[in-house]
Motif scaffolding. Structure first.
Motif, PDB file in Angstrom:
ATOM      1  N   ILE A 157       1.102  -1.167  -0.211  1.00 22.85           N
ATOM      2  CA  ILE A 157       0.064  -0.096   0.145  1.00 22.85           C
ATOM      3  C   ILE A 157       0.858   1.232  -0.150  1.00 22.85           C
ATOM      4  CG2 ILE A 157      -1.792   1.308   1.269  1.00 22.85           C
ATOM      5  CD1 ILE A 157      -1.509  -2.574   1.614  1.00 22.85           C
ATOM      6  N   LEU A 158       1.046   1.913  -0.970  1.00 23.04           N
ATOM      7  CA  LEU A 158       1.800   2.929  -1.363  1.00 23.04           C
ATOM      8  C   LEU A 158       1.335   4.403  -0.825  1.00 23.04           C
ATOM      9  CD1 LEU A 158       4.603   4.242  -2.159  1.00 23.04           C
ATOM     10  CD2 LEU A 158       3.588   4.265  -4.602  1.00 23.04           C
ATOM     11  N   ILE A 159       1.900   5.126  -0.232  1.00 25.97           N
ATOM     12  CA  ILE A 159       1.518   6.513   0.113  1.00 25.97           C
ATOM     13  C   ILE A 159       2.373   7.405  -0.344  1.00 25.97           C
ATOM     14  CG2 ILE A 159       1.095   8.202   1.970  1.00 25.97           C
ATOM     15  CD1 ILE A 159       0.948   5.828   3.970  1.00 25.97           C
ATOM     16  N   SER A 201       4.337  -3.388 -10.400  1.00 24.72           N
ATOM     17  CA  SER A 201       4.976  -3.784  -9.379  1.00 24.72           C
ATOM     18  C   SER A 201       3.745  -4.660  -8.354  1.00 24.72           C
ATOM     19  CB  SER A 201       5.569  -2.653  -8.705  1.00 24.72           C
ATOM     20  OG  SER A 201       4.343  -1.813  -8.144  1.00 24.72           O
ATOM     21  N   ARG A 202       4.400  -4.647  -7.182  1.00 21.88           N
ATOM     22  CA  ARG A 202       3.344  -5.193  -5.938  1.00 21.88           C
ATOM     23  C   ARG A 202       2.452  -4.448  -5.359  1.00 21.88           C
ATOM     24  NH1 ARG A 202       3.028 -10.555  -5.676  1.00 21.88           N
ATOM     25  NH2 ARG A 202       3.009 -10.154  -3.375  1.00 21.88           N
ATOM     26  N   VAL A 203       2.354  -2.939  -5.886  1.00 25.52           N
ATOM     27  CA  VAL A 203       1.409  -2.082  -5.495  1.00 25.52           C
ATOM     28  C   VAL A 203       0.057  -2.396  -5.535  1.00 25.52           C
ATOM     29  CG1 VAL A 203       0.697   0.358  -5.609  1.00 25.52           C
ATOM     30  CG2 VAL A 203       3.093  -0.006  -5.472  1.00 25.52           C
ATOM     31  N   LYS A 204      -0.647  -2.606  -4.449  1.00 26.69           N
ATOM     32  CA  LYS A 204      -1.948  -2.994  -4.629  1.00 26.69           C
ATOM     33  C   LYS A 204      -2.807  -1.794  -4.552  1.00 26.69           C
ATOM     34  CE  LYS A 204      -3.853  -4.595  -0.357  1.00 26.69           C
ATOM     35  NZ  LYS A 204      -4.756  -5.374   0.236  1.00 26.69           N
ATOM     36  N   SER A 205      -2.523  -0.916  -3.676  1.00 25.84           N
ATOM     37  CA  SER A 205      -3.686   0.167  -3.144  1.00 25.84           C
ATOM     38  C   SER A 205      -2.296   1.375  -3.467  1.00 25.84           C
ATOM     39  CB  SER A 205      -3.988   0.067  -1.946  1.00 25.84           C
ATOM     40  OG  SER A 205      -4.996  -0.980  -1.964  1.00 25.84           O
ATOM     41  N   LEU A 206      -3.182   2.604  -3.720  1.00 22.20           N
ATOM     42  CA  LEU A 206      -2.374   3.757  -3.942  1.00 22.20           C
ATOM     43  C   LEU A 206      -3.165   4.781  -3.110  1.00 22.20           C
ATOM     44  CD1 LEU A 206      -0.016   5.324  -5.141  1.00 22.20           C
ATOM     45  CD2 LEU A 206      -1.300   5.519  -7.224  1.00 22.20           C
ATOM     46  N   ILE A 207      -2.381   5.496  -2.082  1.00 27.11           N
ATOM     47  CA  ILE A 207      -2.910   6.599  -1.550  1.00 27.11           C
ATOM     48  C   ILE A 207      -1.932   7.883  -1.928  1.00 27.11           C
ATOM     49  CG2 ILE A 207      -3.232   7.668   0.615  1.00 27.11           C
ATOM     50  CD1 ILE A 207      -3.553   4.911   1.878  1.00 27.11           C
ATOM     51  N   VAL A 208      -2.661   8.972  -2.587  1.00 29.87           N
ATOM     52  CA  VAL A 208      -1.960  10.005  -3.215  1.00 29.87           C
ATOM     53  C   VAL A 208      -2.461  11.232  -2.437  1.00 29.87           C
ATOM     54  CG1 VAL A 208      -1.191  11.143  -5.264  1.00 29.87           C
ATOM     55  CG2 VAL A 208      -2.099   8.769  -5.420  1.00 29.87           C
ATOM     56  N   ILE A 209      -1.498  11.903  -2.114  1.00 30.53           N
ATOM     57  CA  ILE A 209      -1.606  13.222  -0.997  1.00 30.53           C
ATOM     58  C   ILE A 209      -1.054  14.502  -1.669  1.00 30.53           C
ATOM     59  CG2 ILE A 209      -2.044  11.711   1.152  1.00 30.53           C
ATOM     60  CD1 ILE A 209       1.049  12.690   1.580  1.00 30.53           C
ATOM     61  N   GLY A 210      -1.563  15.643  -1.427  1.00 35.53           N
ATOM     62  CA  GLY A 210      -0.944  16.808  -1.687  1.00 35.53           C
ATOM     63  C   GLY A 210      -1.081  17.231  -3.105  1.00 35.53           C
ATOM     64  N   GLN A 211      -0.245  18.315  -3.354  1.00 36.42           N
ATOM     65  CA  GLN A 211      -0.411  19.131  -4.610  1.00 36.42           C
ATOM     66  C   GLN A 211      -0.145  18.240  -5.844  1.00 36.42           C
ATOM     67  OE1 GLN A 211       2.381  22.323  -4.319  1.00 36.42           O
ATOM     68  NE2 GLN A 211       0.972  23.442  -3.029  1.00 36.42           N
ATOM     69  N   GLY A 222      -2.777  11.419  10.106  1.00 37.31           N
ATOM     70  CA  GLY A 222      -3.680  10.338  11.066  1.00 37.31           C
ATOM     71  C   GLY A 222      -4.763   9.742   9.862  1.00 37.31           C
ATOM     72  N   GLU A 223      -5.120  10.662   8.928  1.00 39.07           N
ATOM     73  CA  GLU A 223      -6.216   9.873   7.750  1.00 39.07           C
ATOM     74  C   GLU A 223      -5.535   8.950   6.884  1.00 39.07           C
ATOM     75  OE1 GLU A 223      -9.389  13.267   7.266  1.00 39.07           O
ATOM     76  OE2 GLU A 223      -7.660  13.715   6.181  1.00 39.07           O
ATOM     77  N   ALA A 248      -4.657   3.559   5.101  1.00 37.68           N
ATOM     78  CA  ALA A 248      -3.366   2.560   4.425  1.00 37.68           C
ATOM     79  C   ALA A 248      -3.743   1.312   5.354  1.00 37.68           C
ATOM     80  CB  ALA A 248      -1.936   3.110   4.893  1.00 37.68           C
ATOM     81  N   PHE A 249      -3.874   1.414   6.544  1.00 41.01           N
ATOM     82  CA  PHE A 249      -4.072   0.171   7.358  1.00 41.01           C
ATOM     83  C   PHE A 249      -5.355  -0.619   7.182  1.00 41.01           C
ATOM     84  CE2 PHE A 249      -4.783  -1.810  11.975  1.00 41.01           C
ATOM     85  CZ  PHE A 249      -3.833  -2.701  11.515  1.00 41.01           C
ATOM     86  N   LYS A 250      -6.348   0.161   6.738  1.00 39.93           N
ATOM     87  CA  LYS A 250      -7.695  -0.412   6.672  1.00 39.93           C
ATOM     88  C   LYS A 250      -7.388  -1.286   5.283  1.00 39.93           C
ATOM     89  CE  LYS A 250     -11.219   1.337   3.961  1.00 39.93           C
ATOM     90  NZ  LYS A 250     -12.219   2.538   3.624  1.00 39.93           N
TER      91      LYS A 250
END
Length: 175
Positions: free
Chosen positions: A67-69, A89-99, A125-126, A131-133
């Motif tokens: 799970i990549l942030i 790759s092995r990335v299954k979920s992508l959390i994208v933040i910021g600009q 925190g969010e 990511a843990f979810k």
């Protein structure tokens, strides 16, 4: 490690001493630093990774599902290679933040990424809770932003400290 080992050998250290020194080296903070394992999910802090090339290297360091942030503020980077790397790759979920959210999401989709993409999170925190979810035992949550931190954090160290803090908070909530 190779360069340090060679320098130590040239300076007269024994091979056993070099081997022992390498085994004891814990790495540097904010550089693929394991900060905790919760319910079998390993959390790695690579906040120092502020360009796509280092995030690609971080992704390639794992055999487990990731799970990549990623994301942050502008550094003039081209995210196309990162998008391809994420998709292949092995990335299954992508959390994208910021600009850089839109640019990274577009790069990942253009690269063929078909996993879950999460956007719109505004606090560490969010981000860590999301990511843990998405993570299961045996998987990795990897903070490796590929971008600067200045849109949400004063610097990469503070981004990394907040990541560590939020992972520690998860530990207390799941105990």
């Amino acid at each position: 490690i190779a360069a340090a080992s060679l320098a130590a050998l040239v300076a007269g250290a024994t091979m056993n001493a070099v081997r022992d020194g390498a085994k004891q080296f814990k790495g540097l903070p904010y550089r693929l630093e394991l900060v905790g394992t919760i319910n079998g999910v390993s959390f790695y802090n690579d906040s120092f990774s502020t360009v796509p090339e280092t995030t690609i290297a971080a992704i390639e360091s794992f055999d487990e599902p990731i799970i990549l942030i990623a994301g942050g503020s502008e550094k003039g980077s081209d995210f196309r290679e990162l998008g391809n790397a994420i998709a292949n790759s092995r990335v299954k979920s992508l959390i994208v933040i910021g600009q850089m959210t839109d640019r990274i999401v577009i790069a990942a989709r253009d690269g063929g990424f078909s996993g879950e993409i999460v956007t719109g999170l505004t606090t560490m925190g969010e981000i860590v809770r999301a990511a843990f979810k998405y993570a299961k035992s045996g998987e990795v949550v990897l903070l490796s932003p590929a971008a600067a931190s200045f849109d949400m954090f004063p610097n990469y160290k503070e981004r990394g400290k907040q990541f560590c803090y939020e992972v520690a908070r998860l530990t207390h909530k799941t105990s």
